[in-house]
Design an enzyme around this catalytic site. Structure first.
Site, PDB file in Angstrom:
ATOM      1  N   SER A 208     -18.213   4.483   5.066  1.00 41.50           N
ATOM      2  CA  SER A 208     -19.416   3.659   5.276  1.00 41.50           C
ATOM      3  C   SER A 208     -19.928   3.814   6.711  1.00 41.50           C
ATOM      4  CB  SER A 208     -19.070   2.192   5.008  1.00 41.50           C
ATOM      5  OG  SER A 208     -18.060   1.760   5.917  1.00 41.50           O
TER       6      SER A 208
ATOM      7  N   ARG B  39       0.850  -1.213   0.000  1.00 36.04           N
ATOM      8  CA  ARG B  39       0.000   0.000   0.000  1.00 36.04           C
ATOM      9  C   ARG B  39       0.879   1.255   0.000  1.00 36.04           C
ATOM     10  NH1 ARG B  39      -4.179  -0.181   4.612  1.00 36.04           N
ATOM     11  NH2 ARG B  39      -5.145   1.520   3.447  1.00 36.04           N
TER      12      ARG B  39
ATOM     13  N   HIS C 280      -6.583   6.880  12.065  1.00 35.46           N
ATOM     14  CA  HIS C 280      -6.141   5.480  12.000  1.00 35.46           C
ATOM     15  C   HIS C 280      -4.681   5.352  11.606  1.00 35.46           C
ATOM     16  CE1 HIS C 280     -10.634   4.284  11.346  1.00 35.46           C
ATOM     17  NE2 HIS C 280     -10.381   4.668  12.588  1.00 35.46           N
TER      18      HIS C 280
ATOM     19  N   GLY D 274     -17.257   9.861   1.804  1.00 32.28           N
ATOM     20  CA  GLY D 274     -16.655   8.577   1.436  1.00 32.28           C
ATOM     21  C   GLY D 274     -16.334   7.649   2.579  1.00 32.28           C
TER      22      GLY D 274
END
Ligand code: APR
Length: 235
Positions: free
Chosen positions: A181, A58, A106, A179
């Site tokens: 959930s 990533r 995070h 953006g």
């Protein structure tokens, strides 16, 4: 006249149009990897190499990534508002787009820190190292001799910046959510700290699991939704 304050809570969807997979959409990261293997504290202690490889992949993808028009529009709000971005994303695209106040809930993909003992997610901020887009592998040790680990909040770990995020949301005159959930707490509960008279705008092409009379749902992708949002602000 002090500038009005906008708090902007973002999730993976704001980076989707920059080519980053989200987590829970079809084809999302959690369809390709088991979240417990690569993003939980148990997974880290079960197989450090797998976790390091997941974040190396990533991090490499981040090197050539570009902010999209939504990141740029969010940064552009700073012309007329005091903007605090509170992001669940670990990419640096808000910063690359020019946002000057970005709070990562995070963690951050380009940063690592020593693993300080079993299930100990405490650390000193001066132990956090920015490795840019380089790989970090087993055997790469921090100055204190401990194995370096992603500076990412794994599932099962504390979210140290949540108190600051709550203060920013409760101080906001407008709350914009783009953006996400809204399924991962405590981030998903942040909107509840908006004052009773603070309008809440949610930009997301799908349904979101929150219902509150203050919410205007702009059912568009982030780049289009930001254009719609800016027009609403002008009214
Ligand atoms: N524009 C705007 N929203 C989009 C777009 C887009 N182009 N594409 C997808 N979305 C929306 C989806 O409809 C969904 O609501 O973005 C949201 C992505 O949700 P998730 O994949 O669950 O991502 P997020 O909410 O950021 O996940 C929260 O979960 O895995 C953990 O730590 C990880 O920070 C992450 C947290």
């Amino acid at each position: 006249m002090a500038k009005k304050r906008i708090a902007v809570l973002t999730g993976a969807g704001v980076s989707a149009e920059s080519g980053f997979a989200t987590f829970r959409d079809t084809g999302g990261l959690w369809e390709q990897y088991n979240v417990n293997d690569v993003a939980s504290i148990e997974g880290w202690y079960r197989n450090r190499e797998l976790v390091l490889r997941f974040y190396n992949d990533r991090r490499r993808q981040l090197r050539d990534a570009r902010p999209n028009a939504a990141h740029l529009a969010i940064a552009g709000l700073e012309k007329d508002y005091r903007v605090d971005v509170i992001t669940q994303n670990v990419d640096n695209l808000h910063e690359k787009a020019g946002s000057t106040r970005v709070l990562h809930l995070h963690g951050e993909l380009t940063k690592v820190r020593p693993e300080n003992g079993l299930y100990d997610d405490t650390y000193r901020t001066d132990e956090v190292i920015d490795v840019g887009f380089e790989d970090v592998n087993l055997g790469d040790l921090a100055p204190n001799g401990q194995q370096l680990r992603p500076h990412i909040v794994f599932f099962g770990e504390a979210v140290p910046n949540i108190e600051k995020a709550i203060d920013l949301v409760s101080a906001a005159d407008i709350l914009l959510i783009v953006g996400t959930s809204l399924q991962v707490y405590p981030a998903a509960g942040l909107y509840r700290y908006a004052r009773f008279d603070t309008p809440i705008y949610i930009i997301d092409p799908q349904d979101v699991p929150v219902h509150d009379k203050r919410i205007t749902h702009i059912r568009e992708v982030a780049t289009k939704g930001m254009e719609t949002f800016l027009k609403m602000l002008e009214k």
